[in-house]
Write a protein that holds these residues in place. Structure first.
Motif, PDB file in Angstrom:
ATOM      1  N   ARG B 288      -4.427 -44.240 -20.753  1.00 23.01           N
ATOM      2  CA  ARG B 288      -4.547 -45.062 -21.648  1.00 23.01           C
ATOM      3  C   ARG B 288      -4.757 -46.744 -21.321  1.00 23.01           C
ATOM      4  NH1 ARG B 288       0.410 -48.067 -24.400  1.00 23.01           N
ATOM      5  NH2 ARG B 288      -0.352 -48.970 -26.009  1.00 23.01           N
ATOM      6  N   GLN B 291      -8.003 -47.895 -20.312  1.00 22.54           N
ATOM      7  CA  GLN B 291      -9.223 -48.544 -21.216  1.00 22.54           C
ATOM      8  C   GLN B 291      -9.252 -50.112 -20.957  1.00 22.54           C
ATOM      9  OE1 GLN B 291      -9.097 -47.680 -25.514  1.00 22.54           O
ATOM     10  NE2 GLN B 291     -11.034 -48.432 -26.032  1.00 22.54           N
ATOM     11  N   THR B 292     -10.641 -50.364 -21.195  1.00 24.55           N
ATOM     12  CA  THR B 292     -10.050 -52.124 -20.478  1.00 24.55           C
ATOM     13  C   THR B 292     -10.962 -53.292 -21.811  1.00 24.55           C
ATOM     14  OG1 THR B 292     -12.703 -52.613 -20.265  1.00 24.55           O
ATOM     15  CG2 THR B 292     -11.553 -51.698 -18.658  1.00 24.55           C
ATOM     16  N   TYR B 293     -10.749 -53.758 -21.712  1.00 23.85           N
ATOM     17  CA  TYR B 293     -11.339 -55.148 -22.743  1.00 23.85           C
ATOM     18  C   TYR B 293     -12.249 -55.022 -23.748  1.00 23.85           C
ATOM     19  CZ  TYR B 293     -13.811 -57.955 -19.805  1.00 23.85           C
ATOM     20  OH  TYR B 293     -15.206 -58.415 -19.097  1.00 23.85           O
ATOM     21  N   GLY B 295     -13.761 -51.848 -23.865  1.00 21.39           N
ATOM     22  CA  GLY B 295     -14.044 -50.770 -24.349  1.00 21.39           C
ATOM     23  C   GLY B 295     -13.864 -48.989 -23.679  1.00 21.39           C
ATOM     24  N   ILE B 297     -13.441 -47.087 -19.744  1.00 21.54           N
ATOM     25  CA  ILE B 297     -12.457 -46.761 -19.210  1.00 21.54           C
ATOM     26  C   ILE B 297     -12.901 -47.327 -18.333  1.00 21.54           C
ATOM     27  CG2 ILE B 297     -11.116 -44.976 -18.325  1.00 21.54           C
ATOM     28  CD1 ILE B 297     -11.160 -45.042 -21.372  1.00 21.54           C
ATOM     29  N   SER B 298     -11.684 -47.530 -16.884  1.00 26.03           N
ATOM     30  CA  SER B 298     -11.915 -47.593 -15.891  1.00 26.03           C
ATOM     31  C   SER B 298     -11.031 -46.709 -14.780  1.00 26.03           C
ATOM     32  CB  SER B 298     -10.795 -49.291 -14.844  1.00 26.03           C
ATOM     33  OG  SER B 298      -9.790 -48.665 -15.397  1.00 26.03           O
ATOM     34  N   GLY B 299     -11.391 -46.654 -13.493  1.00 24.29           N
ATOM     35  CA  GLY B 299     -11.303 -45.577 -12.344  1.00 24.29           C
ATOM     36  C   GLY B 299      -9.699 -45.887 -12.580  1.00 24.29           C
ATOM     37  N   GLN B 300      -8.866 -46.895 -12.642  1.00 17.60           N
ATOM     38  CA  GLN B 300      -7.400 -47.252 -12.427  1.00 17.60           C
ATOM     39  C   GLN B 300      -7.126 -48.353 -13.236  1.00 17.60           C
ATOM     40  OE1 GLN B 300      -6.630 -48.595  -7.269  1.00 17.60           O
ATOM     41  NE2 GLN B 300      -8.644 -46.630  -8.005  1.00 17.60           N
ATOM     42  N   PRO B 301      -5.991 -48.873 -13.743  1.00 22.43           N
ATOM     43  CA  PRO B 301      -5.658 -50.014 -14.274  1.00 22.43           C
ATOM     44  C   PRO B 301      -6.585 -50.958 -13.627  1.00 22.43           C
ATOM     45  CG  PRO B 301      -3.457 -47.887 -13.939  1.00 22.43           C
ATOM     46  CD  PRO B 301      -4.254 -47.549 -13.638  1.00 22.43           C
ATOM     47  N   ASN B 302      -6.317 -51.651 -14.174  1.00 20.95           N
ATOM     48  CA  ASN B 302      -7.262 -52.879 -14.243  1.00 20.95           C
ATOM     49  C   ASN B 302      -8.667 -53.107 -13.334  1.00 20.95           C
ATOM     50  OD1 ASN B 302      -4.787 -53.948 -14.666  1.00 20.95           O
ATOM     51  ND2 ASN B 302      -3.788 -54.304 -13.059  1.00 20.95           N
ATOM     52  N   ALA B 305     -14.243 -50.862 -16.096  1.00 23.48           N
ATOM     53  CA  ALA B 305     -15.191 -49.945 -17.649  1.00 23.48           C
ATOM     54  C   ALA B 305     -15.897 -49.720 -16.717  1.00 23.48           C
ATOM     55  CB  ALA B 305     -15.241 -50.789 -18.671  1.00 23.48           C
ATOM     56  N   TYR B 309     -15.981 -42.496 -15.113  1.00 25.46           N
ATOM     57  CA  TYR B 309     -14.059 -43.010 -15.846  1.00 25.46           C
ATOM     58  C   TYR B 309     -14.139 -42.284 -17.068  1.00 25.46           C
ATOM     59  CZ  TYR B 309     -13.888 -43.885 -10.438  1.00 25.46           C
ATOM     60  OH  TYR B 309     -13.717 -44.158  -9.698  1.00 25.46           O
ATOM     61  N   ASP B 332      -8.938 -46.692 -28.217  1.00 28.88           N
ATOM     62  CA  ASP B 332      -8.528 -47.467 -28.942  1.00 28.88           C
ATOM     63  C   ASP B 332     -10.806 -47.165 -29.414  1.00 28.88           C
ATOM     64  OD1 ASP B 332     -10.312 -49.167 -30.389  1.00 28.88           O
ATOM     65  OD2 ASP B 332      -8.946 -51.458 -29.928  1.00 28.88           O
TER      66      ASP B 332
END
Lengths: 526, 523
Positions: B288, B291-293, B295, B297-302, B305, B309, B332
């Protein structure tokens, strides 16, 4: 050293003489002598061999039968048989033996037959002078090998703490090491010249004498095997040996560098390298400097960026209490990231590292960071990586965000002024190229974060959609139409929302018609 | 959407019988360039195909013997005047594809809809050579040899080849790469890595058989996985290595396929004294956070997208419980679908990996493979799972999916098929590629074919019966069907084998391996 095809290259009698007669090639004397004189060392040996076998046909090597010989030759033939077969010799009475020896003496026959087809290898085609030179080198190599063996023994004694005859401990001096290094170089050169053998770098380095390399073992019929270049195979052999022993030393660090240069995707190497650095407590800034060069050489490699991540994890705690040092370190990192992103503006791993760095060092509010991102967006307003980083920089800043709130959720801690600023910023960039999705995604993201209604930007969005559903319909951004559909849905105006989605599916963004279809179905779901 | 089936029927079925709208076509006779007999589709058949096409796509553009819908060969209707490096590269890329988009690329055999045939035999020949032996130029692959095995074996399997003949050699190769402390490295005596372990485990599943399964040291694997598990829920890819969504996906695949016990060893970084944490705890929350703004997904937080990933995130969630329940809880979905859908471009038809990046054949799987997973999660659930303690230590809540079921399809299957067959095939030496002008390689061959499988099939989730053998994790049952509701633009013979939407290998191979380890007592 002449190449092996020497004999074939010798000048012919009516060829013009070579332009450079002093080209250190052997004198042409052999070439001009009578054709029966052997010109190569192999030919000379063959001639000797055939001379030593008087009763053999030189061409077929078949022994001549005694009956076909003249009478006197028959006597010599028998004498030779006698001399060359010790078993028959002892069965004869001494008197007869004496007769035979006398005959052999008089005819000066060779007592032993020489081996035919003596194998000189590549040297067989050398002419006599060249062969002499070759042999001299071989002798030299043997001498060097003896000296080198003596050196290795001395080092072994030094390691074992053996005392020499005077009672002192054996110590190998630096001078001796240098000498040995030179000697090994000379030996490697000679081996290459004499046998065409490429000596390994490490094998020739006395520093690695104590390590027995572990060769890669592949099972019979293994799949996806690679024919490794000699250098790589050698380095990996030594690496396996030191890794098993968990040796963390300067020579191991150099070895990882050698292998990384050949294969930067070797993750095992990077992890080992980091372990060495931390175990030896080597200065991290030096490593970062080295890494900068490697990074520029291998732009697409990502192991490099995890290595950097580990370095910062290790280094940061040592400077964390010194705000100035953190600032300076952050500035130098950002400067390098700028440089590398100029080469590859959307490099995923560089951007991922950048967000990690900002969070780790807490450099959220460093003006250079935001301005550098703005610079990149100005250079290419479609650079989505830069937009992404901007979103992170602003909405993950702990000064005005709530930890644990998802990126797609409202965050009450975000100040309204910030939302206003970012809305205005994205709108300004949308105006430059309305079909560019990056700022549209950004705008929507900002509105959600700030808890604003999408309808708050309806006027702006309407500017890209003209007379929808009429003959003179015009749309300058499908992303505007997409957002407009959401704005209508938010207001509960289902029919207008449907119209937007229908026109997207029919005309303005047909490849996504399945998606627009689903969005229409969503309108019926509260 | 969900179908309840009896235990006796609970075998994955591939339904291949032709449906009303699909008319059987003569095989290669539809290729105008190579066949001696010219293509003679009956007028009836042709007009039927064309009319449905016209209805759906609007105009078609006549490009010689074949007709390609304008959507797939004309520039998009909205174009900005401002030039930036991104738009320049994008325009150049489309420009370089013009012959392919217009069904005029040399040496491809087109049908009358401008879609080339799958060069099956050539791709088989290519993939038989990508398992080595390699010359020294392949040095850079020394740490990823297991990948070459998986890509090649998976590609061959999707093309319909039987790869069990590689069993013995693969088992020997894998053994030499296995580490005493668990997991497989890129080669002998290399540090074990989740990605290479994933590749080896799936390769062993593809060749199948007890000998292959028994090559894996599961006890050591379990200990090693525990050492990689992090307190925040994610996994490091190797001890001291990076932590990312890819690692989370690979670990989930390994855990479920090998039926690894979920308990943590006490020396695991994620171990808690209350003993509640296990190998899967916190995994959903970790995903979770990625997930980026936008929508995606990125490899690691922040981070940004990225298509690869997105697949890993969805795959991971689909493995830790019933996807219909787990996926909406952590992601989401409307934003994710919006982002996934934005990855498909016209006229190319293929997918890009990120906003404003170029299409690339490999995203046919990374992005294209997300749709079966997402589509299965949409719509009402017939039999809501009862609230009971779940495997990751949290209590299940009644799923709250109020999203409508997917329409016929969420993405343009025709677009993807056109891109794959028209742009990603190397017509000379075989093999598949990123885009025209790029060389073929096993990586692209595997994922382009997996994307083709996604475009040609659809999946449904059936609920698990009560008499299923007890496993660490419940098995959602994925049913596969041929996708037949759309107009089929490719030839019947060019269907590739369906793959499991999460494991990316055919269902049978996945099931055989999992059943083997489910039935096994202890390690």
């Amino acid at each position: 050293m002449p190449p092996k095809g020497k004999a074939a290259q010798k000048p012919k009698a009516n060829d013009p003489p070579p332009a450079q007669p002093q080209t250190q090639q052997p004198p042409a004397t052999q070439a001009t002598t009578s054709p029966t004189t052997p010109t190569t060392i192999a030919a000379r040996s063959a001639a000797f061999a055939s001379e030593s076998r008087p009763f053999e046909s030189p061409t077929t090597s078949k022994p001549t039968s005694i009956s076909s010989l003249p009478r006197d030759a028959q006597a010599t033939w028998t004498a030779l048989r006698f001399a060359r077969s010790p078993a028959s010799r002892n069965r004869l009475p001494l008197k007869v033996q004496r007769e035979y020896w006398k005959l052999i003496n008089e005819s000066s026959l060779p007592i032993r037959a020489l081996r035919k087809n003596y194998d000189y290898g590549a040297a067989g085609s050398y002419d006599l002078a060249t062969y002499e030179a070759w042999r001299e080198k071989r002798t030299l190599l043997t001498c060097l090998e003896v000296q080198s063996r003596a050196f290795r023994e001395r080092r072994e004694r030094e390691r074992e703490g053996v005392r020499d005859i005077s009672g002192d401990k054996v110590v190998v001096t630096g001078e001796e090491m240098d000498e040995e290094r030179e000697r090994r170089k000379e030996m490697a050169g000679l081996k290459r010249e004499l046998y065409g053998v490429l000596g390994g770098q490490l094998e020739g380095d006395p520093e690695w004498d104590d390590v027995v390399p572990i060769a890669q073992e592949e099972p019979e019929g293994a799949l996806a095997t690679i024919s490794y270049p000699g250098e790589y195979a050698e380095a990996m052999g030594y690496l396996r040996a030191v890794m098993i022993k968990k040796e963390y030393s300067a020579r191991c660090l150099r070895l990882t560098e050698t292998i990384i240069e050949m294969n930067p995707a070797h993750y095992t190497m990077w992890l080992y390298r980091a372990a060495i650095l931390f175990a030896m407590k080597l200065p991290i800034p030096d490593e970062i400097e080295w890494l900068n060069e490697v990074s520029l050489e291998h732009l697409k490699n990502y192991q490099i960026w995890h290595h950097r991540h580990l370095l910062v994890d290790n280094y940061y705690p040592t400077i964390a209490n010194d705000a100035e040092a953190v600032k300076a370190f952050g500035a130098s990192e950002i400067a390098f990231l700028k440089q590398i992103l100029a080469e590859d503006t959307k490099n995923y791993h560089v951007w991922s590292y950048r967000s990690y760095l900002v969070e780790k060092l807490g450099i959220w509010d460093v003006p250079e960071e935001l301005s550098s991102i703005e610079g990149m967006i100005n250079d290419d307003v479609r650079n989505n990586s830069a937009w992404s980083h901007r979103f992170f920089l602003i909405f993950s800043n702990p000064a005005h965000s709530t930890k644990g709130v998802a990126a797609t959720e409202r965050d009450p801690a975000v100040p309204a002024a910030l939302v206003d600023r970012e809305v205005a910023y994205s709108q300004e960039k949308i105006a430059l190229a309305p079909q560019n999705q990056s700022p549209w995604n950004y705008l929507r993201g900002v509105l959600v974060k700030g808890g604003r209604k999408l309808g708050s930007v309806e006027d702006f969005v309407q500017g890209f959609v003209h007379e929808l559903g009429t003959e003179s319909e015009d749309v300058t951004s499908s992303h505007a139409l997409d957002l407009l559909a959401e704005i209508y849905a938010e207001k509960g105006d289902k029919s207008q929302a449907e119209l937007c989605l229908r026109r997207l599916a029919e005309k303005w963004d047909r490849i996504r018609s399945g998606y627009w279809e689903w969005r229409k179905k969503c309108l019926d779901t509260p | 959407m969900s179908v309840r089936i009896k235990a006796s029927q609970r075998r994955v079925r591939a339904v291949f019988q032709p449906k009303t709208r699909t008319t059987p076509t003569a095989p290669s006779s539809t290729s105008p360039s190579t066949s001696s007999t010219p293509p003679i589709p009956t007028t009836q058949e042709k007009s039927k195909r064309q009319s449905s096409k016209m209805q759906r796509m609007g105009r078609t553009v006549d490009s010689g013997p074949v007709s390609v819908p304008d959507l797939f060969c004309q520039k998009p209707v909205i174009r900005d005047a401002l030039e930036t490096p991104t738009s320049v590269t994008q325009d150049e890329t489309v420009e370089s594809m013009v012959p392919n988009l217009n069904a005029r690329a040399p040496r491809l055999r087109y049908n009358d809809l401008g879609v080339p045939r799958l060069e099956r035999q050539k791709h088989v020949n290519f993939l038989q050579k990508t398992m080595g032996p390699f010359p020294s130029q392949y040095l850079h692959a020394d740490a990823s040899r297991p990948w070459y095995l998986y890509w090649s074996l998976a590609g061959l399997t999707m093309l319909g080849e039987d790869v069990s003949s590689y069993r013995e050699r693969l088992v020997e190769t894998a053994r030499a790469m296995q580490n005493d402390t668990g997991g497989f490295g890129g080669g002998g005596k290399q540090t074990p890595h989740l990605a290479t372990t994933y590749a080896i485990v799936l390769s062993l599943a593809l060749v199948g058989g007890e000998e292959a399964y028994e090559a894996i040291d599961r006890r050591a694997m379990w200990k090693w996985l525990c050492a990689l598990k992090q307190p925040d829920g994610g996994f490091q890819v190797s001890v001291g290595g990076e932590e990312d969504v890819r690692g989370a996906y690979c670990a989930s695949v390994i855990i479920t396929l090998l039926n690894i016990p979920l308990d943590l060893t006490t020396d695991s970084p994620a171990w808690t004294p209350d003993g509640r944490a296990n190998l899967l705890s916190g995994l959903g929350d970790y995903v979770r956070r990625c997930q980026t703004y936008e929508g995606g997904i990125s490899g690691q937080p922040n981070a940004e997208a990225h298509g690869a990933y997105a697949f890993c995130a969805l795959g991971c969630l689909a493995l830790i419980g019933d996807p219909r329940e787990v996926v909406p809880r952590y992601l989401d979905i409307p934003r994710l679908i919006a982002w996934l859908s934005s990855r498909q471009y016209a006229p190319e038809g293929g997918f890009s990996g990120r906003t404003n990046k170029l299409v690339d054949g490999c995203y046919s799987h990374w992005v294209g493979g997300c749709f079966p997973l997402i589509e299965a999660c949409l719509g009402p659930i017939d039999d809501a799972p009862s609230a009971q303690p779940r495997q990751d230590g949290q209590t299940a809540t009644t799923p709250s999916i109020d999203l409508p079921a997917a329409p016929e399809t969420l993405f343009s299957r025709e677009g993807l098929v056109r891109y794959i067959l028209g742009c990603c095939q190397n017509p000379e030496k075989g093999g598949l590629r990123d885009k025209p002008g790029k060389g073929p390689d096993p990586y692209h061959s595997c994922y382009v074919l997996a994307g083709l499988s996604s475009a040609q099939h659809q999946w449904q989730l059936a609920s698990r019966g009560e008499d299923e053998p007890s496993a660490a994790i419940d098995d959602p049952v994925w049913l596969v069907l041929r996708h037949l509701d759309d107009v089929r633009v490719y030839e019947q013979e060019d269907v590739v084998r369906a793959i499991h939407p999460v494991y990316a290998i055919p269902h049978k191979h996945q099931q055989d391996m999992r059943s083997y380890f489910l039935a096994k007592e202890g390690f």
